[in-house]
Design an enzyme around this catalytic site. Structure first.
Site, mmCIF file in Angstrom:
data_model
loop_
_atom_site.group_PDB
_atom_site.id
_atom_site.type_symbol
_atom_site.label_atom_id
_atom_site.label_comp_id
_atom_site.label_asym_id
_atom_site.label_seq_id
_atom_site.Cartn_x
_atom_site.Cartn_y
_atom_site.Cartn_z
ATOM 1 N N GLY A 99 52.831 57.239 -140.758
ATOM 2 C CA GLY A 99 52.375 58.592 -141.099
ATOM 3 C C GLY A 99 52.350 59.440 -139.844
ATOM 4 O O GLY A 99 53.173 59.257 -138.937
ATOM 5 N N ASN A 100 51.385 60.338 -139.761
ATOM 6 C CA ASN A 100 51.321 61.236 -138.610
ATOM 7 C C ASN A 100 51.313 60.458 -137.294
ATOM 8 O O ASN A 100 52.166 60.671 -136.429
ATOM 9 C CB ASN A 100 50.077 62.139 -138.729
ATOM 10 C CG ASN A 100 49.932 63.048 -137.523
ATOM 11 O OD1 ASN A 100 49.726 62.575 -136.403
ATOM 12 N ND2 ASN A 100 50.054 64.337 -137.713
ATOM 13 N N GLY B 211 51.594 56.980 -136.694
ATOM 14 C CA GLY B 211 52.595 55.919 -136.568
ATOM 15 C C GLY B 211 53.997 56.466 -136.362
ATOM 16 O O GLY B 211 54.706 56.056 -135.436
ATOM 17 N N TYR B 212 54.395 57.397 -137.209
ATOM 18 C CA TYR B 212 55.763 57.923 -137.092
ATOM 19 C C TYR B 212 55.967 58.664 -135.767
ATOM 20 O O TYR B 212 56.954 58.431 -135.052
ATOM 21 C CB TYR B 212 56.107 58.857 -138.279
ATOM 22 C CG TYR B 212 57.300 59.726 -137.952
ATOM 23 C CD1 TYR B 212 58.553 59.153 -137.735
ATOM 24 C CD2 TYR B 212 57.167 61.108 -137.796
ATOM 25 C CE1 TYR B 212 59.644 59.937 -137.365
ATOM 26 C CE2 TYR B 212 58.245 61.884 -137.429
ATOM 27 C CZ TYR B 212 59.481 61.296 -137.213
ATOM 28 O OH TYR B 212 60.549 62.060 -136.829
ATOM 29 N N GLY C 279 51.934 51.503 -139.631
ATOM 30 C CA GLY C 279 51.707 52.875 -140.124
ATOM 31 C C GLY C 279 52.924 53.734 -139.804
ATOM 32 O O GLY C 279 53.517 53.615 -138.721
ATOM 33 N N LYS D 135 33.055 63.723 -140.267
ATOM 34 C CA LYS D 135 34.228 63.254 -141.026
ATOM 35 C C LYS D 135 34.001 63.594 -142.487
ATOM 36 O O LYS D 135 32.859 63.556 -142.979
ATOM 37 C CB LYS D 135 34.383 61.739 -140.887
ATOM 38 C CG LYS D 135 35.804 61.284 -141.074
ATOM 39 C CD LYS D 135 36.592 61.506 -139.799
ATOM 40 C CE LYS D 135 37.954 60.887 -139.831
ATOM 41 N NZ LYS D 135 38.608 60.965 -138.514
HETATM 42 P P1 NAD Z 1 48.698 59.343 -142.509
HETATM 43 O O1 NAD Z 1 48.132 59.510 -143.854
HETATM 44 O O2 NAD Z 1 49.606 60.369 -141.987
HETATM 45 O O3 NAD Z 1 49.441 57.918 -142.402
HETATM 46 C C1 NAD Z 1 48.799 56.717 -142.727
HETATM 47 C C2 NAD Z 1 49.819 55.595 -142.726
HETATM 48 O O4 NAD Z 1 49.130 54.369 -142.970
HETATM 49 C C3 NAD Z 1 50.883 55.726 -143.816
HETATM 50 O O5 NAD Z 1 52.128 55.302 -143.310
HETATM 51 C C4 NAD Z 1 50.374 54.762 -144.897
HETATM 52 O O6 NAD Z 1 51.429 54.256 -145.734
HETATM 53 C C5 NAD Z 1 49.780 53.666 -144.030
HETATM 54 N N1 NAD Z 1 48.793 52.855 -144.745
HETATM 55 C C6 NAD Z 1 47.852 53.281 -145.632
HETATM 56 N N2 NAD Z 1 47.175 52.227 -146.110
HETATM 57 C C7 NAD Z 1 47.675 51.127 -145.487
HETATM 58 C C8 NAD Z 1 47.406 49.727 -145.556
HETATM 59 N N3 NAD Z 1 46.472 49.235 -146.385
HETATM 60 N N4 NAD Z 1 48.112 48.883 -144.756
HETATM 61 C C9 NAD Z 1 49.076 49.362 -143.938
HETATM 62 N N5 NAD Z 1 49.399 50.657 -143.858
HETATM 63 C C10 NAD Z 1 48.704 51.530 -144.609
HETATM 64 O O7 NAD Z 1 47.436 59.151 -141.521
HETATM 65 P P2 NAD Z 1 47.371 59.407 -139.958
HETATM 66 O O8 NAD Z 1 46.913 60.782 -139.754
HETATM 67 O O9 NAD Z 1 48.614 58.906 -139.311
HETATM 68 O O10 NAD Z 1 46.136 58.469 -139.552
HETATM 69 C C11 NAD Z 1 46.320 57.090 -139.209
HETATM 70 C C12 NAD Z 1 45.117 56.623 -138.421
HETATM 71 O O11 NAD Z 1 44.982 57.433 -137.239
HETATM 72 C C13 NAD Z 1 43.770 56.753 -139.133
HETATM 73 O O12 NAD Z 1 42.911 55.721 -138.714
HETATM 74 C C14 NAD Z 1 43.240 58.092 -138.641
HETATM 75 O O13 NAD Z 1 41.841 58.192 -138.742
HETATM 76 C C15 NAD Z 1 43.698 58.010 -137.189
HETATM 77 N N6 NAD Z 1 43.779 59.311 -136.499
HETATM 78 C C16 NAD Z 1 44.509 60.336 -137.011
HETATM 79 C C17 NAD Z 1 44.563 61.539 -136.314
HETATM 80 C C18 NAD Z 1 45.358 62.715 -136.808
HETATM 81 O O14 NAD Z 1 45.315 63.758 -136.159
HETATM 82 N N7 NAD Z 1 46.071 62.633 -137.898
HETATM 83 C C19 NAD Z 1 43.876 61.680 -135.107
HETATM 84 C C20 NAD Z 1 43.174 60.590 -134.589
HETATM 85 C C21 NAD Z 1 43.132 59.407 -135.307
#
Ligand code: NAD
Length: 442
Positions: A237-238, A240-241, A235, A114
């Site tokens: 983002g990627n 959650g949305y 969430g 990471k």
């Molecule tokens: P992202 O940056 O696209 O979205 C993150 C979301 O979390 C945003 O909506 C942001 O506003 C919200 N957020 C940030 N801080 C916050 C807080 N204190 N309280 C509530 N909401 C908060 O990130 P992502 O890629 O969607 O990743 C989200 C989680 O999924 C992380 O734990 C990441 O490690 C995990 N993950 C991501 C992927 C990937 O491919 N992107 C794969 C596996 C796991």
């Protein structure tokens, strides 16, 4: 048991180590296993000077390569890149350990890694973000990573296909002096038109929902509405949305009652129209005042009465402080470490099944694995994107089913939580791989 280097830690890493040692005892892990797993292979710290929101700032880029249980050669470390103010070496170490476990659980031939930088990307211009990304890559190259056979970064919180594209272009440019083959295989999560793979962007969410359906078939949780179970998602983002967007599709048929971002969320018990929410969010950059739902704080959102809770933002959201207040029938961890180990135990005692992050969100790295393989020429590139996407989803589905079936069976055999079952399975696999790699006798 000898002292592993990480045992001096505090906070999230100390909790992870405690949990690791507890599971280690359950699988009768030998002493060398703790030494290996509690000593990351490499930790790079790189100093960068860059403008952040117009201010010249010193930043530290960090990359943690945890452990790679595969013989060295063409089996790289794999893990995302996080741009977020709360990035620390300890957090990245925990997330890299999770990656080692995730890859073992899904049967992927990778070690765990990471990386990240502590800053707020939302205050940066595009030019500033690109500059920070490129400087990080230039520094990493001093240590011969990224590299298709050594370490392959992907996206994580605060990074996306555009950031991965900037990394790729910079790597291709710098490779004029290095001549390493398969430059596209140095990073994953790239845009489809730039050597990415169809289905990667929503792979984590797609995988989570496929797995959730299978879990419901296996465990038959007592939902309030079994025809259209309700979801609450933290969430937007990627992960959650895309989970919210895909959840309403016919093949899944869930009803999304609430979503949030870092500033809070919106709730409608009858279900939100996610296309409307997304339009509102993209136009205003906030969920606040969305007219088709009520305002909720992130704390309130986690404690809503719903069928399924999906924390898909950042770590430490469900802790021993609020685990007793959770009213969801079950949980699936879209994000990593969103539930602390103590909270997992409280939820299990309360009869709330919680699919841990190492199982629930493994779809992201699974499809990154497909992308990496394709970029290395292991599999022919399909010109038709829809055809390719169908292949990706069908292979992803097999792995997600397999993971949850194994975790469920183990939890039934041992009468333990899904979290314990997943960690036991992952650690047994890593232990056996390391034993073989180093010819350990015990
Ligand atoms: P992202 O940056 O696209 O979205 C993150 C979301 O979390 C945003 O909506 C942001 O506003 C919200 N957020 C940030 N801080 C916050 C807080 N204190 N309280 C509530 N909401 C908060 O990130 P992502 O890629 O969607 O990743 C989200 C989680 O999924 C992380 O734990 C990441 O490690 C995990 N993950 C991501 C992927 C990937 O491919 N992107 C794969 C596996 C796991």
């Amino acid at each position: 048991m000898k002292k592993g280097e990480l045992r001096m830690s505090t906070g999230i890493l100390a909790k992870k180590i405690e949990e690791f040692e507890r599971i280690g005892k359950l699988i009768n892990a030998p002493g060398w296993f703790y030494d290996e797993m509690l000593t990351p292979k490499r930790v790079l710290k790189m100093q960068i000077r860059a403008n952040v929101g117009g201010k010249p700032t010193s930043l530290t880029a960090i990359r943690v390569l945890h452990r790679n249980p595969h013989p060295t050669g063409a089996r790289p470390f794999k893990g995302g890149t996080r741009f977020h103010p709360a990035v620390t070496e300890e957090l990245l170490t925990v997330l890299a350990m999770d990656m080692t476990e995730k890859c073992a659980l899904a049967g992927l031939p990778f070690g765990g890694a990471k990386g990240g930088i502590a800053f707020d990307p939302s205050v940066c211009s595009e030019a500033e973000l690109r500059n920070i990304t490129e400087q990080m890559i230039i520094e990493m190259l001093q240590d011969n990573i990224p590299h298709p056979d050594i370490d392959v970064p992907g996206p994580d919180v605060g990074t996306n296909p555009t950031v991965m594209y900037w990394m790729y272009i910079k790597l291709a440019d710098m490779n004029r002096f290095r001549n390493i083959p398969n430059v596209p295989a140095m990073v994953t999560g790239k845009p489809i038109e730039n050597d990415g793979i169809p289905g990667r962007e929503d792979a984590t969410s797609h995988g989570l929902l496929i797995q959730l359906k299978e879990f419901i078939r296996l465990a038959r949780p007592a939902f309030s509405d079994s025809a259209h179970p309700s979801l609450v998602i933290q969430g937007f983002g990627n992960v959650g949305y895309n989970t919210a967007r895909l959840a309403g599709k016919k093949e899944f048929d869930f009803r999304v009652q609430a979503v949030s971002d870092k500033d809070g969320g919106i709730y409608n018990p009858n279900g939100l129209n996610i296309a409307h929410v997304k339009k509102w969010y993209d136009e205003r950059g906030t969920l606040a005042e969305f007219p088709e739902g009520d305002v909720v704080t992130n704390k309130e959102l986690l404690e809503l009465k719903t069928d399924i809770l999906i924390p898909a933002a950042i770590e430490n959201q469900i802790t021993k402080e609020n685990a007793d207040n959770i009213k969801a029938i079950m949980i699936s961890e879209g994000g990593n470490e969103t539930i602390t180990p103590e909270a997992h135990q409280i939820l299990y005692a309360r009869g709330i099944p919680a699919i841990p992050g190492i199982a629930a969100n493994v779809g992201g790295v699974v499809v990154s694995y497909f992308e990496w393989r394709r970029n290395r020429g292991d599999r022919k590139h399909r010109v038709d994107f829809d055809d390719e996407k169908e292949w990706v989803y069908s292979e992803l589905s097999k792995i997600m089913h397999n993971v949850i079936q194994n975790v469920w069976t183990k939890s039934q055999e041992l009468s333990c939580s899904l979290s314990d079952a997943a960690h036991i399975l992952a650690m047994e696999t890593i232990r056996d791989q390391l034993r073989k790699k180093h010819s350990y006798m015990d």
